[in-house]
Design a protein around this motif. Structure first.
Motif, PDB file in Angstrom:
ATOM      1  N   VAL A  74      -8.192   6.653  -4.938  1.00 29.83           N
ATOM      2  CA  VAL A  74      -7.542   5.358  -4.728  1.00 29.83           C
ATOM      3  C   VAL A  74      -7.878   4.831  -3.339  1.00 29.83           C
ATOM      4  O   VAL A  74      -8.289   3.676  -3.181  1.00 29.83           O
ATOM      5  N   ALA A  75      -7.722   5.675  -2.323  1.00 31.83           N
ATOM      6  CA  ALA A  75      -7.992   5.255  -0.947  1.00 31.83           C
ATOM      7  C   ALA A  75      -9.443   4.816  -0.779  1.00 31.83           C
ATOM      8  O   ALA A  75      -9.717   3.775  -0.151  1.00 31.83           O
ATOM      9  N   SER A  76     -10.370   5.564  -1.323  1.00 34.38           N
ATOM     10  CA  SER A  76     -11.794   5.220  -1.209  1.00 34.38           C
ATOM     11  C   SER A  76     -12.125   3.915  -1.919  1.00 34.38           C
ATOM     12  O   SER A  76     -12.810   3.049  -1.365  1.00 34.38           O
ATOM     13  N   LEU A  77     -11.637   3.772  -3.141  1.00 34.76           N
ATOM     14  CA  LEU A  77     -11.923   2.553  -3.898  1.00 34.76           C
ATOM     15  C   LEU A  77     -11.275   1.326  -3.263  1.00 34.76           C
ATOM     16  O   LEU A  77     -11.854   0.229  -3.300  1.00 34.76           O
ATOM     17  N   CYS A  78     -10.096   1.511  -2.671  1.00 35.89           N
ATOM     18  CA  CYS A  78      -9.439   0.389  -1.976  1.00 35.89           C
ATOM     19  C   CYS A  78     -10.322  -0.120  -0.839  1.00 35.89           C
ATOM     20  O   CYS A  78     -10.450  -1.338  -0.642  1.00 35.89           O
ATOM     21  N   GLU A  79     -10.932   0.783  -0.103  1.00 34.72           N
ATOM     22  CA  GLU A  79     -11.807   0.380   1.002  1.00 34.72           C
ATOM     23  C   GLU A  79     -13.061  -0.317   0.482  1.00 34.72           C
ATOM     24  O   GLU A  79     -13.523  -1.295   1.063  1.00 34.72           O
ATOM     25  N   ILE A  80     -13.595   0.169  -0.603  1.00 34.50           N
ATOM     26  CA  ILE A  80     -14.810  -0.416  -1.166  1.00 34.50           C
ATOM     27  C   ILE A  80     -14.558  -1.837  -1.684  1.00 34.50           C
ATOM     28  O   ILE A  80     -15.369  -2.743  -1.484  1.00 34.50           O
ATOM     29  N   ILE A  81     -13.432  -2.050  -2.339  1.00 28.50           N
ATOM     30  CA  ILE A  81     -13.149  -3.334  -2.984  1.00 28.50           C
ATOM     31  C   ILE A  81     -12.519  -4.345  -2.017  1.00 28.50           C
ATOM     32  O   ILE A  81     -12.490  -5.544  -2.298  1.00 28.50           O
ATOM     33  N   LYS A  82     -12.044  -3.875  -0.876  1.00 24.59           N
ATOM     34  CA  LYS A  82     -11.337  -4.732   0.075  1.00 24.59           C
ATOM     35  C   LYS A  82     -12.078  -6.031   0.413  1.00 24.59           C
ATOM     36  O   LYS A  82     -11.464  -7.103   0.381  1.00 24.59           O
ATOM     37  N   PRO A  83     -13.382  -6.008   0.718  1.00 23.34           N
ATOM     38  CA  PRO A  83     -14.074  -7.258   1.060  1.00 23.34           C
ATOM     39  C   PRO A  83     -14.133  -8.274  -0.092  1.00 23.34           C
ATOM     40  O   PRO A  83     -14.430  -9.440   0.122  1.00 23.34           O
ATOM     41  N   HIS A  84     -13.837  -7.834  -1.281  1.00 20.61           N
ATOM     42  CA  HIS A  84     -13.919  -8.689  -2.470  1.00 20.61           C
ATOM     43  C   HIS A  84     -12.534  -9.002  -3.032  1.00 20.61           C
ATOM     44  O   HIS A  84     -12.411  -9.350  -4.200  1.00 20.61           O
ATOM     45  N   SER A  85     -11.511  -8.854  -2.202  1.00 25.83           N
ATOM     46  CA  SER A  85     -10.130  -9.012  -2.647  1.00 25.83           C
ATOM     47  C   SER A  85      -9.418 -10.082  -1.836  1.00 25.83           C
ATOM     48  O   SER A  85      -9.767 -10.336  -0.684  1.00 25.83           O
ATOM     49  N   THR A  86      -8.384 -10.660  -2.457  1.00 24.34           N
ATOM     50  CA  THR A  86      -7.544 -11.617  -1.751  1.00 24.34           C
ATOM     51  C   THR A  86      -6.586 -10.853  -0.841  1.00 24.34           C
ATOM     52  O   THR A  86      -6.418  -9.624  -0.978  1.00 24.34           O
ATOM     53  N   GLN A  87      -5.940 -11.569   0.058  1.00 25.58           N
ATOM     54  CA  GLN A  87      -4.964 -10.924   0.950  1.00 25.58           C
ATOM     55  C   GLN A  87      -3.838 -10.284   0.139  1.00 25.58           C
ATOM     56  O   GLN A  87      -3.371  -9.196   0.469  1.00 25.58           O
ATOM     57  N   ALA A  88      -3.394 -10.950  -0.926  1.00 24.49           N
ATOM     58  CA  ALA A  88      -2.326 -10.395  -1.767  1.00 24.49           C
ATOM     59  C   ALA A  88      -2.782  -9.106  -2.453  1.00 24.49           C
ATOM     60  O   ALA A  88      -2.017  -8.140  -2.532  1.00 24.49           O
ATOM     61  N   GLU A  89      -4.012  -9.087  -2.938  1.00 23.84           N
ATOM     62  CA  GLU A  89      -4.542  -7.881  -3.581  1.00 23.84           C
ATOM     63  C   GLU A  89      -4.671  -6.745  -2.573  1.00 23.84           C
ATOM     64  O   GLU A  89      -4.343  -5.593  -2.891  1.00 23.84           O
ATOM     65  N   ILE A  90      -5.125  -7.069  -1.371  1.00 23.57           N
ATOM     66  CA  ILE A  90      -5.256  -6.053  -0.323  1.00 23.57           C
ATOM     67  C   ILE A  90      -3.897  -5.466   0.010  1.00 23.57           C
ATOM     68  O   ILE A  90      -3.731  -4.244   0.108  1.00 23.57           O
ATOM     69  N   ALA A  91      -2.892  -6.333   0.164  1.00 21.67           N
ATOM     70  CA  ALA A  91      -1.539  -5.866   0.480  1.00 21.67           C
ATOM     71  C   ALA A  91      -0.997  -4.966  -0.632  1.00 21.67           C
ATOM     72  O   ALA A  91      -0.386  -3.930  -0.349  1.00 21.67           O
ATOM     73  N   GLU A  92      -1.234  -5.354  -1.873  1.00 14.03           N
ATOM     74  CA  GLU A  92      -0.770  -4.546  -3.005  1.00 14.03           C
ATOM     75  C   GLU A  92      -1.455  -3.183  -3.038  1.00 14.03           C
ATOM     76  O   GLU A  92      -0.807  -2.151  -3.240  1.00 14.03           O
ATOM     77  N   MET A  93      -2.769  -3.167  -2.796  1.00 11.44           N
ATOM     78  CA  MET A  93      -3.502  -1.896  -2.790  1.00 11.44           C
ATOM     79  C   MET A  93      -3.055  -1.008  -1.631  1.00 11.44           C
ATOM     80  O   MET A  93      -2.906   0.199  -1.792  1.00 11.44           O
ATOM     81  N   GLU A  94      -2.847  -1.604  -0.467  1.00 13.15           N
ATOM     82  CA  GLU A  94      -2.392  -0.832   0.697  1.00 13.15           C
ATOM     83  C   GLU A  94      -1.020  -0.228   0.443  1.00 13.15           C
ATOM     84  O   GLU A  94      -0.761   0.920   0.804  1.00 13.15           O
ATOM     85  N   MET A  95      -0.144  -1.012  -0.188  1.00 16.92           N
ATOM     86  CA  MET A  95       1.201  -0.502  -0.486  1.00 16.92           C
ATOM     87  C   MET A  95       1.128   0.669  -1.462  1.00 16.92           C
ATOM     88  O   MET A  95       1.799   1.688  -1.279  1.00 16.92           O
ATOM     89  N   LEU A  96       0.295   0.529  -2.494  1.00 11.87           N
ATOM     90  CA  LEU A  96       0.121   1.621  -3.454  1.00 11.87           C
ATOM     91  C   LEU A  96      -0.388   2.862  -2.738  1.00 11.87           C
ATOM     92  O   LEU A  96       0.165   3.961  -2.902  1.00 11.87           O
ATOM     93  N   LYS A  97      -1.424   2.701  -1.945  1.00  9.82           N
ATOM     94  CA  LYS A  97      -2.029   3.832  -1.240  1.00  9.82           C
ATOM     95  C   LYS A  97      -1.008   4.517  -0.326  1.00  9.82           C
ATOM     96  O   LYS A  97      -0.867   5.745  -0.341  1.00  9.82           O
ATOM     97  N   GLN A  98      -0.272   3.746   0.444  1.00  7.55           N
ATOM     98  CA  GLN A  98       0.710   4.312   1.369  1.00  7.55           C
ATOM     99  C   GLN A  98       1.843   5.012   0.623  1.00  7.55           C
ATOM    100  O   GLN A  98       2.279   6.095   1.023  1.00  7.55           O
ATOM    101  N   ASN A  99       2.331   4.406  -0.460  1.00  7.84           N
ATOM    102  CA  ASN A  99       3.397   5.032  -1.249  1.00  7.84           C
ATOM    103  C   ASN A  99       2.933   6.346  -1.861  1.00  7.84           C
ATOM    104  O   ASN A  99       3.669   7.335  -1.873  1.00  7.84           O
ATOM    105  N   LEU A 100       1.712   6.357  -2.369  1.00  6.99           N
ATOM    106  CA  LEU A 100       1.174   7.592  -2.940  1.00  6.99           C
ATOM    107  C   LEU A 100       1.051   8.678  -1.878  1.00  6.99           C
ATOM    108  O   LEU A 100       1.467   9.825  -2.089  1.00  6.99           O
ATOM    109  N   GLN A 101       0.512   8.321  -0.711  1.00  8.01           N
ATOM    110  CA  GLN A 101       0.320   9.298   0.358  1.00  8.01           C
ATOM    111  C   GLN A 101       1.653   9.838   0.867  1.00  8.01           C
ATOM    112  O   GLN A 101       1.804  11.048   1.070  1.00  8.01           O
TER     113      GLN A 101
END
Length: 109
Positions: A74-101
């Motif tokens: 999840v963490a790796s894919l979030c970094e890869i897709i980040k440049p192709h994501s909206t701010q809302a998508e980035i925030a959602e992915m970051e929240m998922l990653k942090q909650n999982l960790q």
């Protein structure tokens, strides 16, 4: 393997009965596919941490080695897709990653 095929056929039959087109469920592009994979891996991490029942067995199962792999992916894919994501998508992915960790650390103790 036969059980998986049986479940897939039952799911397809249910979709047909509800007039759900498989094409409507498929990602429209590779970025959407990666976001779906991130969500699926996140779901698998919750299951592997024993925080959610396995949907196939209906049992709570804990396997922190698999949970760690899912979270790392999840963490790796979030970094890869980040440049192709909206701010809302980035925030959602970051929240998922942090909650999982965070939950992984708590489940590991």
């Amino acid at each position: 393997m036969a059980d998986i095929m049986k479940q897939a056929l039952e799911a397809m039959k249910a979709m047909k009965e509800q007039n759900i087109n498989l094409n409507d469920l498929l990602p429209k592009d590779t970025y959407a596919l990666v976001r779906n994979v991130i969500a699926s891996l996140g779901q698998q991490a919750w299951i592997s941490m024993g925080m959610q029942a396995n949907p196939f067995t209906q049992k709570m199962e804990k396997d922190l080695t698999q949970a760690k792999l899912a979270i790392d992916c999840v963490a790796s894919l979030c970094e890869i897709i980040k440049p192709h994501s909206t701010q809302a998508e980035i925030a959602e992915m970051e929240m998922l990653k942090q909650n999982l960790q965070l939950n992984f650390v708590q489940q590991s103790q």
